[in-house]
Structure formats: C-alpha cells, structure tokens
Design an enzyme around this catalytic site. Structure first.
Site, PDB file in Angstrom:
ATOM      1  N   ASN A   1       0.896  -1.146  -0.039  1.00 34.90           N
ATOM      2  CA  ASN A   1       0.085   0.058   0.067  1.00 34.90           C
ATOM      3  C   ASN A   1       0.766   1.165   0.029  1.00 34.90           C
ATOM      4  O   ASN A   1       1.919   1.181   0.687  1.00 34.90           O
ATOM      5  CB  ASN A   1      -0.808   0.123   1.159  1.00 34.90           C
TER       6      ASN A   1
ATOM      7  N   GLU B   1      -0.605  -0.676  -4.365  1.00 28.95           N
ATOM      8  CA  GLU B   1      -2.201  -0.493  -3.824  1.00 28.95           C
ATOM      9  C   GLU B   1      -2.244   1.037  -3.624  1.00 28.95           C
ATOM     10  O   GLU B   1      -1.559   1.566  -2.692  1.00 28.95           O
ATOM     11  CB  GLU B   1      -2.670  -1.086  -3.030  1.00 28.95           C
TER      12      GLU B   1
ATOM     13  N   ASP C   1      -7.280   0.409  -4.613  1.00 26.11           N
ATOM     14  CA  ASP C   1      -7.770  -0.244  -3.250  1.00 26.11           C
ATOM     15  C   ASP C   1      -9.063   0.395  -2.779  1.00 26.11           C
ATOM     16  O   ASP C   1      -9.234   1.734  -3.051  1.00 26.11           O
ATOM     17  CB  ASP C   1      -6.747   0.058  -2.375  1.00 26.11           C
TER      18      ASP C   1
ATOM     19  N   GLU D   1     -11.553  -8.273  -1.591  1.00 26.11           N
ATOM     20  CA  GLU D   1     -11.210  -8.568  -0.328  1.00 26.11           C
ATOM     21  C   GLU D   1     -12.201  -8.879   0.867  1.00 26.11           C
ATOM     22  O   GLU D   1     -13.357  -8.846   0.533  1.00 26.11           O
ATOM     23  CB  GLU D   1     -10.679  -7.069   0.053  1.00 26.11           C
TER      24      GLU D   1
END
Length: 820
Positions: A640, A672, A702, A759
């Site tokens: 991330n 992400e 994301d 997710e």
C-alpha cells in the site's frame, strides 16, 4: 629661362625680393581671412571691399617693392596717376574675383575667379611698368611676357580654387602660398621679358614720384593691411567670446527652463526663503498643496505674508494653534522632517533644510496614499485577506488583553476552536474558487452569530471565537454556531452541505495564558471530531492525558523505526478460477515492548497525522521487496502507498531504486493506492502513476466503490486491478444491493480490461458467489490471515498448487491451512 634667372639674380636686390614675398603672403592671408568672414557672417560690402583692398594693395606693394629693388642701370621715376591707377586695378580685380568666387561656391567658380585675379595682376603690372619714367625705353620679349601672364593666371586659378574649397587654417595657408607664388612668378617673368634701352638723345624726363615717396606709399599700404590683419584677429577673438557667451547664455536659458519645468513637474511642493524672509522660489505643486495664491511665484512676497494667508484661511476652520506648525520656521542649523494633516484630508510630509545664509528650503510631499497604504498593510497584517476576519496574530492580542483584564478585574472567557467538516471534499469536487466562496459565506455567518471582532480565521477551514462568560455561555454560543450549518450553503450554483466541530477551553479554569488555552481548545476539537463531528466538546483533564498518550505513542513509534522492531505480515491472494496462490499483500505490524501488539488502526492514523507514514512506507516497500526477492516461487507482492508518499516528487525514482537494491523484478511488485490520491491532485498523481507503470510495476485501486468519483478516476488512469472493498463482500448473501454492486464492479473490470480482487472473503458462500461471477482474485481470512512469511514458507518455496473448490483445500494443500 636664362633671361628670367639673370633678371632675378643680377637686376634685383636679394633682400628686397624676400621682403616682397613676405609682404605678398601676409597680404594674401589677411585678404583671404577677411573674405571668409564676409562669406561666413554675411557682412556688408565694406568688408568685401576691405578684402579686395588687402589683397590688391598687397599685390601692388609686392610689385613696387620689387621695382624698388630693380636696378636696370638707369635712374627710374614713377608717374603718379598711372601708378595710382595700377593700384585701383589691382583692388578692383581682387574684389571682382572674390565676388565671382562666392556667387556660386565651387572649385570651378574659384578657378574662374583666379583667372580674373590673374588678369588683374597682369594689368596692374604692365600699368605699373607703363608709369615708370627713365632716360630710355623698354623693349619686350613677347614669349616671356605671354608666359608670365599665363603662369600668373594659372597659379591664381589654383589658389582661388583651394580657397573656395573646405575652409580651415591649412587650406588658407595653401591658398595664400599659391597666390603669392602666382604674383611672384608673374612679376619676375614679366620683368625678365622687359629690357631697358637707354637713349642719350632723350632729355632726362620729369621722374615724378621719387623712390622715397613710393616707399612711403608702400609702407602706408602695409600699415593698412596690417591694421586689417589686427582687426581680423580682434574680430575673431570677439567672435569666439561672443560664441562662448551665446552658448553659455543658451545653456543657462535651457537650464533655467529645465529647472522651471522640473520644479513645476515635481511631485513635491517647494518653497525657498532667504534670510530676509522673502520667498525666492515657489513651484506649482506648493501652490496646490498649500492653497497659496499664484502671486507667490512672481512677486516674491514675504514669507510672513504666506504665514498670514495660511493662518487667516485656517482660522476660519480650526482653532488649534498647533495646526499652523506646518509652515513655521524650524530650529536653526537642523534638518527637520515631520508630518501634518491638512483640513482637506491630505497628509503632508514636511522637510525643512536650513541654508548657510540664514534662509531655508522647505518641501511638502503628499503622503496621503502612502499613509493609507501603510494603514491597509497594517490592517492586512492583522486580518485575513479572504474573509476580512482578524487573523491568528490579532486574535492572540485580543485574547491576551481579555486574559489580562480577567486577571485584574475577575470574570471569565472561553476560546472556541472551530473546524469545518467536509470542506476538503468541496475543494476537491468544486475547486478552490468555490471553496473560497464557501469560506467567505461561513465567515459572514459566524460574524453575525458571534459578533464582530469576536471571530478570527486561523487558516484553512479553521476559525476561532472569543466568548465572554463561562461554560454555559460558551456552550450556548457553540450550539448557535453549529445550528448555522443545519441548512446547506449555495455556492457556485451548487447546494453544499458542510458541518462544524468545535472545541472549547475556558479561562480561568483551563489556564490564564493564551498558548495553553489554544492547545486545550484544539484537544477538545480533536475529541469532537473523533466522536462524530457536527458537535462541540469542552476540554477536560482527561484530554490532556490522551494527548500525552498520543505523544508517547508517537515517540515509541519513532523509536521502533530506529530500533528496527517493526515487522511485516503477509496475507495470501488466490486465483478465483483455480484457487492457486498468486501472491501476498504486505501489511505493517508493531509489537510494543510494553503495550504488546498495537493495532494498525491506532498507529497508522497517528503516522499519517505526524508525517511519519512517509518513512514507514519506504521501510515497508523495501522490506517487502527484499523478502519477495528471496522466494523460490515468482509470486507477486502487493504494498500500500500512503497519500503522503505521493507528495514526494521523486516517488517513481525511489521505488525504482528500491527494486534495484533488492533485486526484485518490477512485474512482481503491485502498488495499491486509494482513490483520494488521484482526486487531491489528479494531473500530478496520474503523471506519477504513469511513470511507475512505465517501469513495469502493476497499479491497483484499493477500496474501490467507497469514493464518490471512481468512474472519473478510472477514466483518468488505466489501473491494472480494482480491489472491491471488504464492506461490499461482507454483505454478500445478506443484502441484495451488495450483490448488485459487486456484479457491477466485476462487469466494469471486464469491460475495461482490468483485473478485479475481492477483499474480505471469509465464508464459503461469499467465495461461491465470487467464483460463479468469475472474480479474478480473492483475499480474506478464508484463505489465510496476515502472518509472518515464515508461516507460509512451504507456499513460497514449492510450486503453486492448482486445486478445484473448495478454496480451503487450496490453503491446506499449499501449506496455508496453518495460516488459516
């Protein structure tokens, strides 16, 4: 030619020949100089005759001086009338030559004038010879006589051609020399052509003018010529003086005009007063600034009269005697500068400079605009430019005065810290101009509700209000302020809804210094935002403890980064079709030596708030790349990126350097990013993402679906993958809307050629739905929780397992069962 040489050497006295040549040259130079003055200064005919007389008399004198030195062997005399006639001929010929030379000034005209002069010289010579009386007669050699005339005319033409050309000392010297040579050559060649034949049978005639008389006449002619020469020199000197005086007069006049123009064009008023009190100089600006009569500029009135004029005019309006100080004499020997306000609103800067003679110069400068500008600058230094409200500095001064008054007389006050809820989204969606308009509308509403002077803008969307009274009054004011935001604002044609959160600190309960009150009101504001926004909170001592707790946690987090006590956990990502392991998402974890495991939801926002997230993000990226480079299987690793990291202009270069350092192939790294990264500054963010993608790195969005402009974001940049937020996956099977949204995202991904990752998959029902809808990849507790990579050693070291449903079997077969 022998005859000419014999005549010159045997029949003439040598020193007389030299004298004749000198007199001839001087006469020619004087005459040429006089003629140039006639032409240059347009003098009358008298001066032209003087020029002709000078050269004519000089030629005549040259001839007869030569005759005085001539010894033919017999006694000579001169007939008066013929001798005088020869003088007149020479003068007339010279005058005519000068007239012709200047009628049409050119070399050819000069040559023609020289021919006229040469003929005149020849006429003068032969008339002079005709006037000679002697006991015999002359006989002539025609060839020599013609040669003498021709040579004299030719040389005269050359001399006059030089004279009418460019003037100057050198040209005049050359012309005088050539003319002298013309006269001398003609005289001596003509004398060589003449032979005296004595005749004893002739009685000795009356000789007429004796040699002495002739010499006296010659001397008189030379005196006149020398007088002309002296007069010429004197006139030249006077002319130079006059030219210099005229030039100085012209310069003085120009400087006077320039000074007058400068004085009248000055932006300053100026008055110069002598020791006797008389006004010597007064310009237009002084009249205008001081409302003085125009007679001040011409009549040189007494300065006291100026005082009386100003006083009488002012006494009709003002009674304050000090108002007349603008025009009164200052102390002797000191330059003074002061300011005075005029009744008409002007503000003048008055500078008085004393003079050595006892007088003084005083200037008056209109500084009204400057003073107004200074006042405006001072106001802007203490007020917010956008809203016109007091700024932080002025609010601090106001609060300090209020606290000092409370300390002296008692009482109470409160500091309210205000922050708009949702203002950033207005700026992002509608632009900064709309945001500025909203701030101005908010400021106006706060001013109306709290009172003018009580509200200040601290910066951005933060405001402060100073309230009199204690907690009850502050709470009531806070409720009124929050109520202002119950209805949306109309901004740029849009209905904009924003809220207001308020933190309150009380004096004297929470402190009697400004800084502690600021800090405690800010802590109360932080609590209000944390507890739902759109509300207010009054500071309590527990908030100080929480703030201290946050400071300690921040310190420990920095220490953990320095001590390298942070770690990474990895959560598996599997293929939605085969169930095979395709990679991991790297997640930061922190185990505190005293607190134990600290949740990311606690320390990540703290790192974002303090800016420490940039260093943490770099550490996570480097560690994840280093670990993934050691895996036997070429699995991908997802990391991330924080919005704070995107503020680094060299982010792509930093990522590429980490890949080079760790040896990880770029196609195995997946970064992400959240939608907010692009929305905040789309052009800049898209540029950075394109550079990262150009290196071969994969980019995924994301938390897709949680933002408000996702479609615009997808249009701006072609992501490799979309990650469906766990909030939608968690509602599969329980909420029909969640299923519709998930199907739409999957369809959108296929249409755009982007992969989709779901997710938060935790149940078999969720997995089954996603498999049936052809979801590309899945991630969640069903496949494995985030754990150290050592727990997945078998998975990263063995070939990827491709097993059918259920996906749990995949976890078991690939060593993920332990992770589950």
């Amino acid at each position: 030619m022998y005859r000419a040489f014999a005549c010159l050497t045997e029949e003439h006295t040598a020193w007389v020949v030299a004298l004749a040549a000198c007199i001839c040259w001087i006469s020619c130079a004087v005459a040429l100089k006089l003629e140039q003055r006639v032409q240059a200064h347009r003098h009358g005919p008298i001066w032209l005759l003087a020029s002709g007389f000078s050269i004519g008399a000089g030629i005549w004198s040259t001839h007869f001086i030569g005759m005085l030195g001539y010894d033919p062997g017999v006694v000579l005399g001169y007939e008066p009338r013929t001798t005088l006639l020869s003088l007149l001929v020479a003068i007339a010929a010279a005058t005519a030559a000068f007239l012709l030379a200047r009628a049409t000034p050119s070399r050819w005209a000069g040559a023609g004038a020289g021919l006229v002069l040469g003929i005149g010289i020849a006429g003068m010579h032969f008339l002079g010879i005709a006037g000679v009386r002697l006991p015999g007669h002359f006989t002539w050699d025609p060839a020599l006589a013609v040669t003498a005339i021709a040579a004299g005319c030719l040389l005269s033409a050359v001399g006059m051609a030089i004279h009418v050309g460019p003037s100057g000392p050198r040209a005049r010297f050359a012309a005088a020399t050539v003319l002298t040579l013309a006269i001398a050559v003609l005289h001596f060649l003509a004398m060589a052509a003449a032979r005296v034949v004595p005749d004893p049978a002739l009685a000795i005639p009356q000789l007429g003018l004796a040699r002495g008389v002739l010499a006296g006449g010659i001397a008189a002619m030379m005196a006149v010529i020398l007088a002309f020469a002296a007069l010429t020199l004197m006139l030249d000197h006077l002319r130079r003086i006059n030219v210099a005086l005229a030039r100085q007069s012209h310069m003085l006049r120009e400087k006077t005009l320039l000074l007058d123009a400068t004085l009248d064009s000055m932006d300053q008023g100026l008055i110069m007063v002598d020791a006797g009190g008389a006004v010597r100089v007064c310009n237009e600006r002084a009249l205008a600034l001081l409302d003085l009569p125009r007679a001040m500029m011409q009549a040189q009135p007494s300065y006291r009269a100026v005082l009386r004029h100003e006083a009488s005019r002012r006494e009709r309006r003002l009674t304050d005697r000090s108002s007349r100080a603008w025009i009164e004499r200052g102390e002797a020997g000191q330059t003074q500068v002061h300011e005075r306000a005029r009744p008409n609103g002007l503000v003048l800067e008055i500078r008085t400079v004393p003079l050595a003679d006892g007088g003084f110069v005083r200037t008056f400068t209109d500084i009204t605009e400057r003073k107004a500008a200074e006042a405006e600058v001072a106001r802007l230094a203490r007020h917010d430019v956008l809203t016109g409200l007091p700024n932080r500095a002025l609010f601090h001064e106001t609060l300090a005065r209020s606290l000092a008054d409370i300390a002296l007389r008692g009482g109470a006050c409160a500091v309210l810290y205000l922050d708009l809820d949702g203002f950033k989204s207005v700026n992002d969606s509608l632009g900064h101009q709309a945001g500025d308009e909203l701030l101005r509308r908010v400021a106006a509403g706060l001013r109306r509700a709290a009172g003018d002077g009580a509200v200040a803008r601290l910066g951005g969307d933060e405001f402060a209000v100073l309230s009199d009274g204690g907690a009850a009054e502050a709470a009531a004011l806070a409720e009124r302020l929050i109520a202002l935001f119950d209805s949306p604002f109309s901004v740029a044609g849009h209905r904009v809804g924003v809220g207001l959160s308020i933190g309150i600190a009380l004096a004297p309960e929470h402190g009697m210094d400004a800084e502690p009150l600021y800090r405690r009101a800010d802590l109360a504001l932080y609590r209000a935002k944390a507890e739902g926004r759109g509300t207010y909170r009054i500071f309590t001592p527990a908030m100080d403890e929480e703030a201290e707790e946050r400071r300690m946690l921040e310190r420990d987090l920095r220490q953990a980064l320095d001590d390298d006590t942070l770690s990474l956990h990895y959560q598996p990502q599997v293929d939605g079709y085969t169930g095979a392991l395709v990679g991991f998402e790297a997640l930061l974890r922190w185990t505190h030596p005293v607190r134990g495991s600290v949740a990311p939801s606690v320390f990540v926002p703290l790192a974002e708030e303090t800016g420490l997230i940039v260093v943490l993000g770099d550490w996570v990226l480097r560690e994840a790349c280093r670990e993934a480079a050691q895996w036997a299987q070429p699995l991908k690793v997802a990391v991330n990126l924080s919005p704070r990291q995107f503020q680094k202009p060299d982010l792509p270069e930093s990522v590429l350097a980490i890949l080079a350092e760790t040896g990880l192939s770029p196609d195995r790294l997946e970064l992400e990013v959240t939608e907010s990264i692009i929305i905040n500054d789309m052009a800049r963010a898209v540029g950075i993402l394109r550079r990262l993608k150009g290196y071969g790195i994969r980019i995924s969005m994301d938390d897709f679906g949680t933002g408000y402009a996702s479609l615009a974001t997808l249009q701006a940049f072609p992501f490799d993958k979309l990650k469906i937020d766990r909030s939608f996956v968690a509602q599969l099977g329980t909420g029909p809307q969640a299923a519709v949204i998930v199907r739409a995202v999957l369809s959108l991904g296929r249409s755009l050629g982007m992969g989709v990752v779901a997710e938060g998959v935790e149940t078999h029902a969720q997995m089954k739905f996603l498999t049936e809808e052809a979801c590309g990849e899945m991630q969640g507790y069903l496949f494995g929780k985030p754990r150290p990579i050592a727990d997945y050693a078998a998975a990263v070291g063995a070939p990827a397992v491709a097993v059918g449903a259920p996906a749990v079997a995949v976890a078991a077969g690939s060593g993920l069962a332990a992770a589950g």
